[in-house]
Enzyme design. Structure first.
Site, PDB file in Angstrom:
ATOM      1  N   LYS A 199       1.284  -1.135  -0.482  1.00 48.95           N
ATOM      2  CA  LYS A 199       0.009  -0.215  -0.498  1.00 48.95           C
ATOM      3  C   LYS A 199       0.810   1.205  -0.209  1.00 48.95           C
ATOM      4  CE  LYS A 199      -3.989  -2.434   2.111  1.00 48.95           C
ATOM      5  NZ  LYS A 199      -4.549  -3.137   3.879  1.00 48.95           N
ATOM      6  N   GLN A 231      -5.044  -1.275   9.700  1.00 49.70           N
ATOM      7  CA  GLN A 231      -4.546  -2.927   8.874  1.00 49.70           C
ATOM      8  C   GLN A 231      -5.686  -3.836  10.129  1.00 49.70           C
ATOM      9  OE1 GLN A 231      -3.013  -3.432   5.984  1.00 49.70           O
ATOM     10  NE2 GLN A 231      -3.752  -5.749   6.012  1.00 49.70           N
ATOM     11  N   ASP A 277     -10.856   2.152   3.889  1.00 50.98           N
ATOM     12  CA  ASP A 277     -11.063   1.112   3.857  1.00 50.98           C
ATOM     13  C   ASP A 277     -13.011   0.757   3.733  1.00 50.98           C
ATOM     14  OD1 ASP A 277      -9.767  -1.077   2.918  1.00 50.98           O
ATOM     15  OD2 ASP A 277      -9.263  -1.318   5.360  1.00 50.98           O
TER      16      ASP A 277
END
Ligand code: NAD
Length: 292
Positions: free
Chosen positions: A57, A101, A124
């Site tokens: 990422k 994460q 997200d």
């Protein structure tokens, strides 16, 4: 049965094209507004798969000119320390996107922490407000993996309208938002999961099969409807008889490939699209912040 038009859905190539466009747009907006978009990826502990995803990422951010504000916490970090960091990043006007994460160590309450992220920075798409907007069909930040699948389908002009789509997996990260996005696009959707009793029978009815189970070789050639469209979200590391490890999806790709109209490879299918949608969402949040 061999299909007349088997075609690979090349997520890697599409991701590259979208990232090139994002880079141009980021350069244009940066010179106009004086700062680049910013993304903070928060990682806890040393899970090697998570570390690889985070590196990926951050590398993708650097490629398109998005600034990284990521932090890496030790596995025993306290809940309040992460909470404080999220609150600080919520207030930081250089940060447009925040991503926690997953998975997190057991002692941390992931659901609570995800709720702390400002919904306008929730790149997200996992905050209840953004998931709620998806349920209602309202504009909002969409979960990256299913959004990447929808973009891939659009790119190859695959019309899902009226088709029977079977989604294998019901996680908040992939299966559920995937089903909702397909519904939004007027597909008829069936969601299957670990407790589903007649999985092969359902798969056989799928015009579009999307599998996100995390089970190598779950989908075999005898189950797939000829000329179906097969999207394999699964990422599984397997070791062959010579001890060599490689990544595979949920589909027995070699056997299924020739029966399909379209199929995604693993790697090189959905994975690169997920990262690209994260960059896309960060740019959307940045543009929204600039307007406000
Ligand atoms: P998860 O473990 O949270 O959910 C898996 C889902 O699959 C569950 O709902 C479970 O009921 C269902 N399932 C598992 N085994 C099954 C079986 N044998 N039959 C039917 N249903 C079954 O996982 P997740 O986070 O949703 O991820 C799923 C897979 O997708 C994993 O392999 C993950 O690595 C991969 N993934 C890929 C990307 C990408 O960008 N390509 C992104 C996220 C997740």
């Amino acid at each position: 049965m061999k299909s007349v038009y088997p075609q690979l859905l090349d997520g890697k190539a599409l991701a590259q094209r979208i990232q090139d466009q994002l880079k141009t747009e980021v350069e244009r907006l940066k010179s106009k507004y004086g700062r680049p978009p910013g993304l903070a990826v928060l990682m806890v502990g040393d899970n090697p798969a998570s570390a690889a995803y985070v590196r990926n990422k951050e590398r993708a951010c650097a490629k398109v000119g998005i600034a990284s504000f990521g932090q890496h916490f030790p596995a025993d970090v306290s809940q309040s320390e992460i909470e404080k960091t999220i609150h600080r990043l919520n207030q930081d006007s250089n940060v447009d996107g925040i991503l926690l994460q997953l998975p997190l160590p057991e002692h941390l309450n992931g659901v609570y922490l995800l709720h702390q992220i400002d919904p306008d920075k929730d790149v997200d798409g996992l905050h209840p407000l953004n998931l709620g907007r998806l349920v209602r069909g309202e504009t909002g930040l969409r979960s990256c993996t299913p959004a990447g699948v929808m973009r891939l389908l659009r790119e190859y002009q695959i019309d899902v309208n009226g088709k029977h789509a079977v989604v294998v997996g019901r996680s908040i990260l992939v299966g559920k938002p995937m089903a909702l996005m397909l519904l939004e696009a007027d597909a008829t959707v069936t969601v299957a999961h670990l407790r589903t009793q007649n999985l092969p029978e359902l798969i056989r009815q799928a015009d579009i099969l999307i599998t996100a189970a995390g089970c190598p070789n779950l989908i075999t050639a005898d189950q797939v409807k000829p000329n179906a469209i097969v999207i394999d979200v699964g990422i599984n590391r397997v070791t062959d008889t010579q001890g060599k490890s490689r990544l595979v999806g949920d589909v027995d790709f070699a056997a299924v490939r020739d029966m399909t109209q379209f199929i995604t490879p693993v790697p090189g299918g959905v994975g690169p699209m997920t990262v690209t949608m994260l960059l896309h969402n960060t740019l959307l949040s940045y543009q929204k912040q600039l307007r406000s």
